[in-house]
Write a protein that holds these residues in place. Sequence first.
Motif, PDB file in Angstrom:
ATOM      1  N   UNK A 293       0.831  -1.203   0.000  1.00  0.00           N
ATOM      2  CA  UNK A 293       0.000   0.000   0.000  1.00  0.00           C
ATOM      3  C   UNK A 293       0.861   1.247   0.000  1.00  0.00           C
ATOM      4  N   UNK A 294       0.273   2.293  -0.535  1.00  0.00           N
ATOM      5  CA  UNK A 294       0.933   3.589  -0.545  1.00  0.00           C
ATOM      6  C   UNK A 294       0.894   4.171   0.870  1.00  0.00           C
ATOM      7  N   UNK A 295       1.747   5.131   1.132  1.00  0.00           N
ATOM      8  CA  UNK A 295       1.738   5.799   2.427  1.00  0.00           C
ATOM      9  C   UNK A 295       0.452   6.612   2.591  1.00  0.00           C
ATOM     10  N   UNK A 296       0.007   6.749   3.813  1.00  0.00           N
ATOM     11  CA  UNK A 296      -1.194   7.536   4.117  1.00  0.00           C
ATOM     12  C   UNK A 296      -1.018   8.950   3.557  1.00  0.00           C
ATOM     13  N   UNK A 297      -2.024   9.433   2.831  1.00  0.00           N
ATOM     14  CA  UNK A 297      -1.988  10.781   2.276  1.00  0.00           C
ATOM     15  C   UNK A 297      -1.193  10.918   0.990  1.00  0.00           C
ATOM     16  N   UNK A 298      -0.738   9.796   0.430  1.00  0.00           N
ATOM     17  CA  UNK A 298       0.048   9.858  -0.802  1.00  0.00           C
ATOM     18  C   UNK A 298      -0.784  10.414  -1.950  1.00  0.00           C
ATOM     19  N   UNK A 299      -0.115  11.072  -2.865  1.00  0.00           N
ATOM     20  CA  UNK A 299      -0.794  11.601  -4.054  1.00  0.00           C
ATOM     21  C   UNK A 299      -1.113  10.435  -5.003  1.00  0.00           C
ATOM     22  N   UNK A 300      -2.272  10.447  -5.625  1.00  0.00           N
ATOM     23  CA  UNK A 300      -2.650   9.351  -6.517  1.00  0.00           C
ATOM     24  C   UNK A 300      -1.881   9.323  -7.832  1.00  0.00           C
ATOM     25  N   UNK A 301      -1.060  10.367  -8.095  1.00  0.00           N
ATOM     26  CA  UNK A 301      -0.281  10.408  -9.335  1.00  0.00           C
ATOM     27  C   UNK A 301       1.224  10.281  -9.066  1.00  0.00           C
ATOM     28  N   UNK A 302       1.595   9.794  -7.895  1.00  0.00           N
ATOM     29  CA  UNK A 302       3.000   9.617  -7.536  1.00  0.00           C
ATOM     30  C   UNK A 302       3.457   8.217  -7.947  1.00  0.00           C
ATOM     31  N   UNK A 303       4.352   8.110  -8.947  1.00  0.00           N
ATOM     32  CA  UNK A 303       4.775   6.792  -9.430  1.00  0.00           C
ATOM     33  C   UNK A 303       5.370   5.897  -8.342  1.00  0.00           C
ATOM     34  N   UNK A 304       6.136   6.459  -7.425  1.00  0.00           N
ATOM     35  CA  UNK A 304       6.738   5.646  -6.357  1.00  0.00           C
ATOM     36  C   UNK A 304       5.664   5.079  -5.435  1.00  0.00           C
ATOM     37  N   UNK A 305       4.660   5.864  -5.124  1.00  0.00           N
ATOM     38  CA  UNK A 305       3.575   5.408  -4.248  1.00  0.00           C
ATOM     39  C   UNK A 305       2.688   4.387  -4.965  1.00  0.00           C
ATOM     40  N   UNK A 306       2.450   4.610  -6.231  1.00  0.00           N
ATOM     41  CA  UNK A 306       1.658   3.652  -7.017  1.00  0.00           C
ATOM     42  C   UNK A 306       2.369   2.299  -7.044  1.00  0.00           C
ATOM     43  N   UNK A 307       3.675   2.335  -7.208  1.00  0.00           N
ATOM     44  CA  UNK A 307       4.461   1.099  -7.243  1.00  0.00           C
ATOM     45  C   UNK A 307       4.435   0.386  -5.894  1.00  0.00           C
ATOM     46  N   UNK A 308       4.461   1.131  -4.792  1.00  0.00           N
ATOM     47  CA  UNK A 308       4.351   0.519  -3.461  1.00  0.00           C
ATOM     48  C   UNK A 308       3.040  -0.247  -3.302  1.00  0.00           C
ATOM     49  N   UNK A 309       1.977   0.286  -3.877  1.00  0.00           N
ATOM     50  CA  UNK A 309       0.648  -0.298  -3.700  1.00  0.00           C
ATOM     51  C   UNK A 309       0.308  -1.377  -4.718  1.00  0.00           C
ATOM     52  N   UNK A 310       1.147  -1.553  -5.718  1.00  0.00           N
ATOM     53  CA  UNK A 310       0.836  -2.493  -6.792  1.00  0.00           C
ATOM     54  C   UNK A 310       2.051  -3.339  -7.155  1.00  0.00           C
ATOM     55  N   UNK A 311       2.174  -4.519  -6.569  1.00  0.00           N
ATOM     56  CA  UNK A 311       3.359  -5.340  -6.836  1.00  0.00           C
ATOM     57  C   UNK A 311       3.464  -5.839  -8.273  1.00  0.00           C
TER      58      UNK A 311
END
Length: 176
Positions: free
Chosen positions: A132-150
Amino acid sequence: SMSNKFEYARALWSDAYKIASRSEVTKDAIPIYRPGNNDPHMTTADDATWRICAANGDAGRSGSVDLLLIDELRQHHNYEAWSAALHTMNARRKGQLIATSSEGTADSIVLDALRKEATGGKNKRTGILAWQAHEGARPDDPAEITLANPNVGHRIELDDLLDEGIAAGDEGGDRL
């Protein structure tokens, strides 16, 4: 094991049997496999039985469960099935429950409550293993998207998720 629909529970259970029956280690461990409609179950050589059920108020009733597997906890929009199944472990000394799910919606009250218990330290026996992405992450942040989607870069393209994240960020509300 339980899934939101009986046919989904049966499909997962049948797949597990196929995997076990093909394995050199476990192929002889399941001498009884009854996939019929009246009490489908499989029993191991040491007399452990695996049954399946749909997620409803009858889930696991009249039984004692050592290991409870719940698929798609996100579909539990009330506590009816959860309570019915959870309490089948009361008579078992070392009962264990494992629930799997993708992220839920505002209606996923059981999943949300368990997440809050685990992350808030209110229940030391509840753990969450998640991508999962970090709490409050932006929905267009590639690093956060990658965290949430293996599966990014394997079965899912990052650009598709970026486009979806940008659109969700623009629209907000339930889509976000």
